[in-house]
Design an enzyme around this catalytic site. Structure first.
Site, PDB file in Angstrom:
ATOM      1  N   LYS A   3       0.826  -1.215   0.000  1.00  0.00           N
ATOM      2  CA  LYS A   3       0.000   0.000   0.000  1.00  0.00           C
ATOM      3  C   LYS A   3       0.863   1.268   0.000  1.00  0.00           C
ATOM      4  O   LYS A   3       0.659   2.154  -0.808  1.00  0.00           O
ATOM      5  CB  LYS A   3      -0.914   0.054   1.235  1.00  0.00           C
ATOM      6  CG  LYS A   3      -1.900  -1.076   1.360  1.00  0.00           C
ATOM      7  CD  LYS A   3      -2.843  -0.840   2.534  1.00  0.00           C
ATOM      8  CE  LYS A   3      -2.175  -0.802   3.892  1.00  0.00           C
ATOM      9  NZ  LYS A   3      -1.579  -2.068   4.357  1.00  0.00           N
ATOM     10  N   ARG A  39      -9.383   1.324   8.753  1.00  0.00           N
ATOM     11  CA  ARG A  39      -8.989  -0.051   9.060  1.00  0.00           C
ATOM     12  C   ARG A  39     -10.093  -0.801   9.789  1.00  0.00           C
ATOM     13  O   ARG A  39      -9.922  -1.973  10.118  1.00  0.00           O
ATOM     14  CB  ARG A  39      -7.751  -0.023   9.953  1.00  0.00           C
ATOM     15  CG  ARG A  39      -6.443  -0.312   9.214  1.00  0.00           C
ATOM     16  CD  ARG A  39      -5.353  -0.231  10.254  1.00  0.00           C
ATOM     17  NE  ARG A  39      -4.147  -0.914   9.910  1.00  0.00           N
ATOM     18  CZ  ARG A  39      -3.061  -0.320   9.417  1.00  0.00           C
ATOM     19  NH1 ARG A  39      -3.064   0.950   9.125  1.00  0.00           N
ATOM     20  NH2 ARG A  39      -1.962  -1.022   9.217  1.00  0.00           N
ATOM     21  N   ARG A  53      11.573  -5.105   4.750  1.00  0.00           N
ATOM     22  CA  ARG A  53      11.172  -3.719   4.523  1.00  0.00           C
ATOM     23  C   ARG A  53      12.107  -2.750   5.257  1.00  0.00           C
ATOM     24  O   ARG A  53      12.529  -2.999   6.377  1.00  0.00           O
ATOM     25  CB  ARG A  53       9.738  -3.527   5.031  1.00  0.00           C
ATOM     26  CG  ARG A  53       9.242  -2.113   4.887  1.00  0.00           C
ATOM     27  CD  ARG A  53       7.767  -2.058   4.807  1.00  0.00           C
ATOM     28  NE  ARG A  53       7.137  -2.219   6.112  1.00  0.00           N
ATOM     29  CZ  ARG A  53       5.831  -2.082   6.283  1.00  0.00           C
ATOM     30  NH1 ARG A  53       5.043  -1.828   5.258  1.00  0.00           N
ATOM     31  NH2 ARG A  53       5.300  -2.239   7.473  1.00  0.00           N
ATOM     32  N   ARG A  64      11.281  -0.937  10.817  1.00  0.00           N
ATOM     33  CA  ARG A  64      10.227  -0.600  11.769  1.00  0.00           C
ATOM     34  C   ARG A  64      10.198  -1.593  12.926  1.00  0.00           C
ATOM     35  O   ARG A  64      10.330  -2.794  12.710  1.00  0.00           O
ATOM     36  CB  ARG A  64       8.869  -0.595  11.060  1.00  0.00           C
ATOM     37  CG  ARG A  64       8.560   0.732  10.430  1.00  0.00           C
ATOM     38  CD  ARG A  64       7.348   0.678   9.595  1.00  0.00           C
ATOM     39  NE  ARG A  64       6.193   0.039  10.224  1.00  0.00           N
ATOM     40  CZ  ARG A  64       4.988   0.014   9.678  1.00  0.00           C
ATOM     41  NH1 ARG A  64       4.788   0.578   8.502  1.00  0.00           N
ATOM     42  NH2 ARG A  64       3.986  -0.567  10.293  1.00  0.00           N
ATOM     43  N   ARG A 112      -0.507  -8.580  13.565  1.00  0.00           N
ATOM     44  CA  ARG A 112      -1.056  -7.585  12.629  1.00  0.00           C
ATOM     45  C   ARG A 112      -1.885  -8.261  11.536  1.00  0.00           C
ATOM     46  O   ARG A 112      -2.891  -7.724  11.077  1.00  0.00           O
ATOM     47  CB  ARG A 112       0.080  -6.762  12.018  1.00  0.00           C
ATOM     48  CG  ARG A 112       0.682  -5.782  13.032  1.00  0.00           C
ATOM     49  CD  ARG A 112       2.054  -5.316  12.644  1.00  0.00           C
ATOM     50  NE  ARG A 112       2.058  -4.513  11.436  1.00  0.00           N
ATOM     51  CZ  ARG A 112       3.137  -4.354  10.664  1.00  0.00           C
ATOM     52  NH1 ARG A 112       4.276  -4.959  10.970  1.00  0.00           N
ATOM     53  NH2 ARG A 112       3.074  -3.594   9.604  1.00  0.00           N
TER      54      ARG A 112
HETATM   55  P1  AMP Z   1       0.911   0.980   9.179  1.00  0.00           P
HETATM   56  O1  AMP Z   1       2.091   1.901   9.054  1.00  0.00           O
HETATM   57  O2  AMP Z   1      -0.235   1.407   8.314  1.00  0.00           O
HETATM   58  O3  AMP Z   1       1.285  -0.471   8.984  1.00  0.00           O
HETATM   59  O4  AMP Z   1       0.393   1.107  10.687  1.00  0.00           O
HETATM   60  C1  AMP Z   1       1.203   0.721  11.770  1.00  0.00           C
HETATM   61  C2  AMP Z   1       0.389   0.605  13.036  1.00  0.00           C
HETATM   62  O5  AMP Z   1      -0.212   1.881  13.337  1.00  0.00           O
HETATM   63  C3  AMP Z   1      -0.775  -0.368  12.973  1.00  0.00           C
HETATM   64  O6  AMP Z   1      -0.380  -1.706  13.231  1.00  0.00           O
HETATM   65  C4  AMP Z   1      -1.679   0.193  14.066  1.00  0.00           C
HETATM   66  O7  AMP Z   1      -1.220  -0.130  15.356  1.00  0.00           O
HETATM   67  C5  AMP Z   1      -1.513   1.700  13.878  1.00  0.00           C
HETATM   68  N1  AMP Z   1      -2.488   2.239  12.902  1.00  0.00           N
HETATM   69  C6  AMP Z   1      -2.228   2.803  11.690  1.00  0.00           C
HETATM   70  N2  AMP Z   1      -3.353   3.159  11.060  1.00  0.00           N
HETATM   71  C7  AMP Z   1      -4.373   2.816  11.892  1.00  0.00           C
HETATM   72  C8  AMP Z   1      -5.786   2.893  11.800  1.00  0.00           C
HETATM   73  N3  AMP Z   1      -6.401   3.415  10.727  1.00  0.00           N
HETATM   74  N4  AMP Z   1      -6.515   2.417  12.841  1.00  0.00           N
HETATM   75  C9  AMP Z   1      -5.937   1.914  13.946  1.00  0.00           C
HETATM   76  N5  AMP Z   1      -4.610   1.772  14.091  1.00  0.00           N
HETATM   77  C10 AMP Z   1      -3.814   2.228  13.069  1.00  0.00           C
END
Ligand code: AMP
Length: 210
Positions: free
Chosen positions: A13, A88, A123, A156, A167
């Protein structure tokens, strides 16, 4: 053009959003990146969110909805935006609907779980500008530093096998229902994401431009 990127963690994404963002000149809004920056800056939201992120769980809806409302009201979103990692959950999608902003397309990038661990463990991320790379599939042309802003790349904290598993579970139980939600609304587009980065971009452009 207002777009949403859907898909499991590691589906691509962020990488594809970055490409579309450059192509169409509209910002990518990553709730994950905003939260990581809040954690780095030690803000109250960041301190609270860290307890969820570290376990691979979702940050509470009201927190991310607040973040996205504020960000979408900024002037650079006027000509369009790409949401990477939001919504999400169904309540987040409903909150977005309630803002009255028309979403043109929801792009679901499909990748089987068996590919995700490899994708996420390779990554690398630029902590400064948010650019993402993969050591094999999409390496930085500048080696260990970001090819856009020359900052040293990092891994990360939540890209470790244990957290990745949680996740993925969270994705299947809480985020995947959004596919049906947007299918019903009629703006879902599916792009196959298991091939090369370029093949996925081509598939996405095809569904966007016909
Ligand atoms: P990402 O960078 O999109 O993989 O997000 C990393 C982490 O941030 C996720 O595993 C969640 O803990 C938190 N997070 C990011 N976006 C959301 C969202 N829309 N709703 C809830 N938690 C989020």
């Amino acid at each position: 053009m207002n777009l949403i990127m859907l898909g499991a963690p590691g589906a691509g994404k962020g990488t594809q959003a970055q490409i579309l963002s450059d192509k169409y000149g509209i910002p990518t809004i990553s709730t994950g990146a905003i939260i990581r920056s809040a954690i780095k800056n030690g803000t109250p939201t960041g301190v609270m969110a860290k307890t969820f992120i570290d376990k691979g769980e979702l940050v509470p809806d009201e927190v991310v909805i607040g973040i996205i409302k504020e960000r979408l009201s900024e002037s650079d979103c006027e000509n369009g935006f790409i949401l990477d990692g939001f919504p999400r959950t169904i309540p987040q999608a409903e909150a977005l609907d309630n803002l009255g902003i028309k979403i043109d397309k929801v792009l679901d990038i499909e990748v089987d779980d068996s590919l995700i661990i490899n994708r996420l463990s390779g990554r690398r991320e630029c902590p400064k500008c948010g650019a993402t790379y993969h050591v094999v599939n999409n390496p930085s042309k500048s080696g260990d530093v970001c090819e856009r802003c020359s900052s040293p790349l990092t891994t990360r904290a939540d890209d470790n096998p244990e957290t990745i598993k949680s996740r993925l579970n969270v994705y299947h139980s809480q985020t995947e229902p959004l596919i049906e939600y947007y299918k019903k609304k009629g703006n879902l587009a599916v792009a196959e994401g298991e091939g090369s980065l370029e093949a996925t971009t081509d598939a996405i452009i095809k569904v966007l431009e016909g």
